[in-house]
Design a protein around this motif. Structure first.
Motif, short mmCIF file in Angstrom:
data_model
loop_
_atom_site.label_atom_id
_atom_site.label_comp_id
_atom_site.label_asym_id
_atom_site.label_seq_id
_atom_site.Cartn_x
_atom_site.Cartn_y
_atom_site.Cartn_z
N PHE A 1 0.78 -1.03 0.14
CA PHE A 1 -0.03 -0.16 0.02
C PHE A 1 0.89 1.22 0.07
CE2 PHE A 1 -2.46 -3.29 2.35
CZ PHE A 1 -3.27 -3.40 1.60
N PRO A 2 0.72 2.21 -1.06
CA PRO A 2 1.45 3.43 -1.15
C PRO A 2 0.76 4.12 0.06
CG PRO A 2 -0.01 3.34 -2.92
CD PRO A 2 0.03 1.88 -2.25
N LEU A 3 1.85 5.04 0.55
CA LEU A 3 1.56 6.13 1.68
C LEU A 3 1.70 7.42 1.35
CD1 LEU A 3 2.77 4.24 4.60
CD2 LEU A 3 0.49 3.95 3.80
N HIS A 4 1.62 8.55 2.16
CA HIS A 4 1.69 9.96 1.93
C HIS A 4 2.18 10.62 3.02
CE1 HIS A 4 -0.32 9.13 -2.10
NE2 HIS A 4 -1.19 8.54 -1.56
N VAL A 5 3.31 11.51 2.57
CA VAL A 5 3.81 12.18 3.66
C VAL A 5 2.77 13.13 4.23
CG1 VAL A 5 5.60 13.91 4.54
CG2 VAL A 5 6.20 11.70 3.17
N GLN A 6 2.56 13.42 5.61
CA GLN A 6 1.67 14.53 6.09
C GLN A 6 2.43 15.50 6.85
OE1 GLN A 6 -1.60 14.69 5.16
NE2 GLN A 6 -1.48 16.74 6.22
N MET A 7 2.59 16.67 6.34
CA MET A 7 3.26 17.87 7.01
C MET A 7 2.05 18.40 8.05
SD MET A 7 6.07 17.57 5.03
CE MET A 7 6.94 19.06 6.02
#
Length: 387
Positions: free
Chosen positions: A376-382
């Protein structure tokens, strides 16, 4: 918290008490947690009390417990503690940057009417609630003290959700899950004395035992079935013919893949987006000896879409996951989906934000999408204070 799991004879006795005492039926129904005897008990060798029915995480968690508790936490933060306002929170929903896989599930703003209503819903769909629960700490945690008991108990619920949604889980983690559920429910009763423990919360008590019987519950949830059902609901409205509707939907369902396969062929496990073929001099060093090297803007493999800047899990090192940020995607020799990733350094897990703190490194490596620790690809959350 002490739970006695009833067996079939005691359950049937309670059902007979309901049927034979009409005067006290309502009182007994509340005490037993039963409305009537299920018709399934008439089946041979069917034991309703042996854990033969699996809890559905879609309805029990994302359309049940999470919506209820997030609503209570919002009331606590907005109406009682005044940590932030509802307009501020809705602004975070609107302006929080989402990944390409998350945009379609952006939560809807929460109105004052919804927040003040007596029901236990926030009006979010299951997919929206799953995203909102994951992003909720990044939206509001910077304005909430770390010793706030209401917030700590909500973070405990997020830890429970993480374990319930895990595709793989050990026996030790199941035991830990059982303790977390007990701790959360006991604290919930103490923090919200006017709230009742809902059936969905009660189902959570049985989930560790169900995992031991049936495996991770995420493999049995109805999310994908609901998505398929949504297709048929839209199709029924578009067709507008309600004579023998089941036959019509079955026929259209068969015609659609036939049309797709006639036009484009049987879909492959790997789909490649637009890009260009690279000559040997322009290839990364790891792909110099390949027969062909195609650099793509995106690659879909095993149902997951990968794009540059997404985060993938490469493995586990000293109890911390090893993350990598995709820089470029390649198709090698037409059958090997590869990526050039920057290996991130996992600094720590921040409990207050319920997320890993990552740092950039200079380590770059080529990896195969087929060997990822998690697909599963994830995403950086700033963490950004919009207020």
């Amino acid at each position: 918290m002490f739970v006695v799991v009833r067996d079939l004879p005691s359950h049937l006795h309670m059902c007979s008490v309901l049927d034979n005492d009409d005067a006290a039926r309502d009182e007994n129904s509340k005490e037993f947690g039963i409305n009537r005897q299920s018709c399934l008990t008439q089946l041979q060798d069917c034991d309703m009390c042996s854990g033969m029915l699996i809890s559905d995480l879609t309805h029990d968690l994302y359309e049940g417990v999470l919506q209820h508790e997030v609503k209570l936490v919002l009331k606590h933060c907005i109406q009682q503690r005044h940590y932030f306002t509802l307009d501020m929170f809705n602004g975070s929903i609107q302006y929080t940057e989402l990944g390409y896989m998350e945009v379609c599930n952006r939560p809807t703003p929460i109105t004052k009417k919804v927040l003040k209503s007596s029901d236990r819903s926030l009006g979010q769909k299951a997919a929206q609630m799953a995203l909102l629960a994951r992003l909720f700490p990044f939206m509001v945690a910077h304005n909430i003290p770390e010793d706030d008991r209401f917030w700590i108990n909500f973070l405990l619920l997020l830890s429970i959700v993480d374990l319930l949604m895990a595709p793989q889980i050990t026996h030790d983690e199941v035991t830990y899950l059982q303790l977390l559920v007990q701790q959360h429910h006991e604290e919930f009763v103490a923090l919200y004395p006017e709230e009742v423990v809902t059936p969905n919360m009660h189902y959570m008590v049985h989930m560790p035992g169900l995992i031991l019987k049936f495996g991770p519950l995420v493999h049995h949830w109805t999310m994908r079935y609901e998505a398929k059902h949504n297709h048929f609901k839209k199709l029924a409205q578009n067709v507008g013919n309600y004579i023998n509707l089941s036959w019509t939907l079955a026929l259209r369902h068969q015609q659609w893949p036939c049309y797709q396969w006639m036009m484009t062929g049987v879909p492959d496990e790997i789909e490649v987006g637009p890009g260009k073929m690279l000559v040997e001099e322009c290839r990364p060093h790891d792909f110099q000896s390949a027969n062909t090297c195609y650099r793509a803007k995106w690659v879909t493999f095993a149902g997951q879409k990968y794009q540059p800047m997404c985060i993938v899990i490469l493995g586990v090192d000293e109890d911390y996951p090893v993350f990598g940020q995709v820089q470029e995607l390649y198709m090698i020799d037409t059958t090997k989906p590869m990526a050039i990733v920057t290996v991130m350094s996992t600094l720590t897990f921040n409990v207050h934000y319920h997320g890993y703190i990552l740092g950039y490194s200079t380590s770059i490596r080529a990896i195969s999408l087929k060997t990822l620790h998690s697909p599963f690809p994830l995403h950086v959350q700033m963490v950004t204070n919009w207020w």
